[in-house]
Write a protein that holds these residues in place. Structure first.
Motif, PDB file in Angstrom:
ATOM      1  N   LYS A  88       4.672 -15.365  12.660  1.00 41.01           N
ATOM      2  CA  LYS A  88       4.733 -13.907  12.497  1.00 41.01           C
ATOM      3  C   LYS A  88       5.231 -13.501  11.113  1.00 41.01           C
ATOM      4  O   LYS A  88       5.282 -12.317  10.794  1.00 41.01           O
ATOM      5  N   LYS A  89       5.667 -14.507  10.329  1.00 40.40           N
ATOM      6  CA  LYS A  89       6.280 -14.254   9.021  1.00 40.40           C
ATOM      7  C   LYS A  89       7.521 -13.356   9.146  1.00 40.40           C
ATOM      8  O   LYS A  89       7.762 -12.463   8.336  1.00 40.40           O
ATOM      9  N   TYR A  90       8.290 -13.589  10.192  1.00 43.53           N
ATOM     10  CA  TYR A  90       9.509 -12.836  10.447  1.00 43.53           C
ATOM     11  C   TYR A  90      10.706 -13.493   9.760  1.00 43.53           C
ATOM     12  O   TYR A  90      10.669 -14.676   9.398  1.00 43.53           O
ATOM     13  N   SER A  91      11.793 -12.733   9.660  1.00 40.86           N
ATOM     14  CA  SER A  91      13.088 -13.275   9.227  1.00 40.86           C
ATOM     15  C   SER A  91      14.101 -12.899  10.311  1.00 40.86           C
ATOM     16  O   SER A  91      13.882 -11.970  11.084  1.00 40.86           O
ATOM     17  N   ILE A  92      15.226 -13.619  10.350  1.00 32.17           N
ATOM     18  CA  ILE A  92      16.167 -13.449  11.468  1.00 32.17           C
ATOM     19  C   ILE A  92      17.616 -13.599  10.989  1.00 32.17           C
ATOM     20  O   ILE A  92      17.895 -14.382  10.073  1.00 32.17           O
ATOM     21  N   SER A  93      18.505 -12.831  11.606  1.00 31.78           N
ATOM     22  CA  SER A  93      19.949 -12.946  11.339  1.00 31.78           C
ATOM     23  C   SER A  93      20.725 -12.742  12.632  1.00 31.78           C
ATOM     24  O   SER A  93      20.209 -12.153  13.587  1.00 31.78           O
ATOM     25  N   THR A  94      21.978 -13.182  12.638  1.00 30.73           N
ATOM     26  CA  THR A  94      22.784 -13.102  13.857  1.00 30.73           C
ATOM     27  C   THR A  94      24.123 -12.406  13.604  1.00 30.73           C
ATOM     28  O   THR A  94      24.701 -12.523  12.529  1.00 30.73           O
ATOM     29  N   ALA A  95      24.578 -11.698  14.628  1.00 29.28           N
ATOM     30  CA  ALA A  95      25.927 -11.117  14.631  1.00 29.28           C
ATOM     31  C   ALA A  95      26.583 -11.612  15.913  1.00 29.28           C
ATOM     32  O   ALA A  95      26.298 -11.121  16.994  1.00 29.28           O
ATOM     33  N   GLU A  96      27.421 -12.630  15.785  1.00 32.60           N
ATOM     34  CA  GLU A  96      27.949 -13.301  16.976  1.00 32.60           C
ATOM     35  C   GLU A  96      29.447 -13.042  17.158  1.00 32.60           C
ATOM     36  O   GLU A  96      30.219 -13.118  16.215  1.00 32.60           O
ATOM     37  N   SER A  97      29.797 -12.748  18.407  1.00 28.13           N
ATOM     38  CA  SER A  97      31.218 -12.663  18.738  1.00 28.13           C
ATOM     39  C   SER A  97      31.577 -13.871  19.602  1.00 28.13           C
ATOM     40  O   SER A  97      32.034 -14.886  19.089  1.00 28.13           O
ATOM     41  N   CYS A  98      31.259 -13.831  20.912  1.00 27.18           N
ATOM     42  CA  CYS A  98      31.717 -14.910  21.806  1.00 27.18           C
ATOM     43  C   CYS A  98      31.104 -16.283  21.490  1.00 27.18           C
ATOM     44  O   CYS A  98      31.697 -17.305  21.812  1.00 27.18           O
ATOM     45  N   THR A  99      29.928 -16.320  20.862  1.00 26.76           N
ATOM     46  CA  THR A  99      29.295 -17.626  20.573  1.00 26.76           C
ATOM     47  C   THR A  99      29.766 -18.209  19.237  1.00 26.76           C
ATOM     48  O   THR A  99      29.423 -19.354  18.913  1.00 26.76           O
ATOM     49  N   GLY A 100      30.511 -17.448  18.469  1.00 27.77           N
ATOM     50  CA  GLY A 100      31.189 -17.986  17.284  1.00 27.77           C
ATOM     51  C   GLY A 100      30.322 -18.694  16.257  1.00 27.77           C
ATOM     52  O   GLY A 100      30.778 -19.616  15.592  1.00 27.77           O
ATOM     53  N   GLY A 101      29.072 -18.317  16.124  1.00 26.64           N
ATOM     54  CA  GLY A 101      28.199 -18.948  15.134  1.00 26.64           C
ATOM     55  C   GLY A 101      27.283 -20.017  15.697  1.00 26.64           C
ATOM     56  O   GLY A 101      26.517 -20.646  14.965  1.00 26.64           O
TER      57      GLY A 101
END
Length: 230
Positions: A88-101
């Motif tokens: 899809k030529k997408y990009s992705i980012s994460t904002a994690e609290s309980c999963t800690g990265g």
């Protein structure tokens, strides 16, 4: 001669019910076994008759198990997700609290992930949720950090901050303490925002802390995979 189909997001009993007619139909030439794990159920097909085609039967079962089936043998969820993101030529980012990265870590386990994974923020405290992620103080005070509203703001804002197509967030209570009557230990909200969809999934995984992290990360990656396909 055998093959394993990997699934996520479905319980063994429900999966068995779904494919029972197909197993009965093919029981003379193949044997079947379920290999449940807390991150998903693997389904093994073994040939009893060398003259039959294992590939054809694999495809039949895979189709029947869709959208829960994601890969074959050594495929990982993050590898399959990576292929879909790249298509899809997408990009992705994460904002994690309980999963800690942990979601970020699983994404970068895949070689070539720098093509689509831009970065992530582990926003464990409310100060970071507000100061860096831009979650509103009002939302945190009114709904609490473990809430649908906060999960959505985290996913929306990481998408804007990192200028990516897909933003994933997690906020939950991994335990063993910190729960309440309204918000039990194990509760988690996963936010996913992408160009054509914006959702928050709520789960309660009442398992030990380390397993909770893995289950939440798996649910986040798997839901993203399914949404990209829609």
């Amino acid at each position: 001669n055998c093959i394993t189909i990997k699934t996520a997001g479905i319980m063994e009993s429900v999966l068995a019910e779904k494919i029972e007619p197909l197993m009965e139909k093919n029981s003379s030439n193949f044997s079947f076994s379920f290999l449940p794990h807390y991150t998903g159920v693997a389904f093994r097909i073994r040939c009893k008759n060398k003259k039959v085609n294992l590939d054809n039967i694999k495809n039949d079962f895979f189709k029947e198990m869709y959208p829960y089936a994601y890969g074959i043998d050594d495929d990982t969820l993050e590898k399959i997700l990576a292929q879909k993101i790249l298509e899809k030529k997408y990009s992705i980012s994460t904002a994690e609290s309980c999963t800690g990265g942990l979601i970020s870590k699983r994404l970068i386990n895949v070689p070539g992930s720098s093509k689509y994974f831009i970065g992530g923020i582990t926003a464990y405290s409310n100060d970071i949720k507000m100061g860096i992620l831009g979650v509103s103080k009002k939302s945190l005070q009114k709904y609490g950090s473990v809430s649908e509203k906060v999960a959505l703001e985290m996913a929306e804002n990481i998408r804007k901050i990192m200028n990516v197509d897909i933003g994933i967030s997690t906020t939950g209570i991994s335990g063993p303490d910190g729960g309440s009557e309204g918000k039990p230990v194990g509760l988690v909200y996963i936010g996913i925002v992408m160009p054509n969809v914006s959702i928050v999934k709520k789960y309660i995984f009442q398992v030990k802390r380390s397993i909770h992290h893995e289950m939440v990360a798996t649910a986040a990656l798997n839901t993203t995979r399914i949404l990209i396909d829609q």
